[in-house]
Write an enzyme that holds these catalytic residues in place. Structure first.
Site, short mmCIF file in Angstrom:
data_model
loop_
_atom_site.label_atom_id
_atom_site.label_comp_id
_atom_site.label_asym_id
_atom_site.label_seq_id
_atom_site.Cartn_x
_atom_site.Cartn_y
_atom_site.Cartn_z
CE LYS A 202 -0.52 47.69 18.49
NZ LYS A 202 0.64 48.14 19.35
NE ARG A 236 0.94 43.58 24.09
CZ ARG A 236 -0.22 43.64 23.43
NH1 ARG A 236 -0.55 43.89 22.01
NH2 ARG A 236 -1.33 43.61 24.12
C1 7PJ Z 1 1.04 47.29 22.85
C2 7PJ Z 1 0.87 46.90 24.34
C3 7PJ Z 1 2.44 47.35 22.27
C4 7PJ Z 1 3.19 47.06 24.50
C5 7PJ Z 1 -0.80 46.99 23.45
C6 7PJ Z 1 -2.82 46.32 20.80
C7 7PJ Z 1 -3.20 47.26 21.56
N1 7PJ Z 1 1.85 46.83 25.04
N2 7PJ Z 1 -0.43 46.85 24.56
N3 7PJ Z 1 3.13 47.19 23.26
N4 7PJ Z 1 -0.31 47.20 22.31
N5 7PJ Z 1 4.42 46.97 25.28
O1 7PJ Z 1 -2.66 45.15 20.99
O2 7PJ Z 1 -3.33 46.33 19.54
O3 7PJ Z 1 2.78 47.69 21.29
S1 7PJ Z 1 -2.71 46.98 23.38
#
Ligand code: 7PJ
Length: 255
Positions: A202, A236
């Site tokens: 990020k 994640r």
């Molecule tokens: C997240 C997500 C996160 C959850 C994305 C990216 C943006 N779902 N989906 N938590 N980020 N739960 O991966 O940069 O931080 S999309």
């Protein structure tokens, strides 16, 4: 949790997995590398990204999920009909960055399917969230928001054991606010649901270190290990093999 973006405009892998075959291969490789959950998303949620129709999102994610039998799949969506179709195709978890707020039917879909849900904090919408985010106390505000969303989900028939919570790193937060949330992760764990942290590649890592998305692995691993050591149950990530090694080392030290 390994990330599979089935989108043409995700900043980190630029549509490389738009093709379902490649998305499936990538997902299976991540599962083999040690991901317990594969998060399949058909709509980019990066700041300012264009929104996608329900039909297009279904067309992107369902063929991929259909081919991931035997893998625990979460679907990264805010749309109830997309979640419904994804759950019917075999997904087990709804990862809703709006914490069941954007689509009033979402809570019913998750409950009726007996699905897990991830409730994430976000300020505003992906289109507006980075417009000067201000909080008096970001940690307290995110905690209160998540407590309320847990209450909402439980009052609509979900069990607390079906719920994970997520402070939403990068969703309507400055670099300093993201760091504060990570520094106080234990605050979220005290709400009694497993905590998910998504920080992989990020922009706060890029801003802090001066790195482009493809050069953020070391920074991402530092955040994932910090999170694992401070109460996160799920991280994640894009780089599963590296993260599994890093987190295993932390767990070995903690034992
Ligand atoms: C997240 C997500 C996160 C959850 C994305 C990216 C943006 N779902 N989906 N938590 N980020 N739960 O991966 O940069 O931080 S999309």
């Amino acid at each position: 949790m390994g990330v599979v973006n089935v989108t043409p405009d995700s900043f980190s892998d630029a549509g490389a997995f738009l093709d379902a075959d490649r998305a499936v291969a990538h997902a299976l490789a991540m599962a083999k590398a040690g991901a317990d959950i594969i998060d399949v998303g058909g709509e980019s949620t990066r700041p300012g990204a264009a929104s996608v129709s329900e039909e297009e999102e279904i067309r992107r994610v369902v063929p991929v999920i259909n081919r991931l039998r035997g893998v625990t799949v979460s679907v990264d969506t805010t749309k109830a009909v997309v979640a419904e179709r994804a759950l019917a195709a075999g997904a087990r978890i709804v990862n809703d960055i709006s914490a069941l707020r954007f689509d009033t039917r979402m809570v019913d879909v998750a409950r009726d399917a007996g699905a897990g849900v991830v409730l994430m904090h976000m300020r505003g919408t992906p289109q507006t969230m980075q417009a000067e985010p201000r909080y008096d106390d970001v940690v307290a505000e995110v905690r209160d928001f998540l407590a309320k969303r847990i209450e909402f989900a439980v009052s609509h028939g979900l069990k607390k054991s079906q719920i994970a919570i997520d402070p939403g790193i990068g969703f309507g937060k400055t670099v300093e606010q993201n760091l504060a949330l990570l520094a106080h992760l234990d605050t979220f764990a005290s709400l009694g649901c497993p905590v998910l942290v998504g920080a992989s590649r990020k922009s706060f890592i890029g801003k802090l270190l001066g790195r482009e998305p493809q050069d953020r692995l070391a920074g991402s691993l530092a955040v994932a290990t910090w999170a694992a050591a401070h109460g996160a149950s799920i991280v994640r990530v894009h780089d599963v093999a590296e993260t599994v090694d890093a987190v295993r080392m932390v767990e070995a030290i903690q034992k």
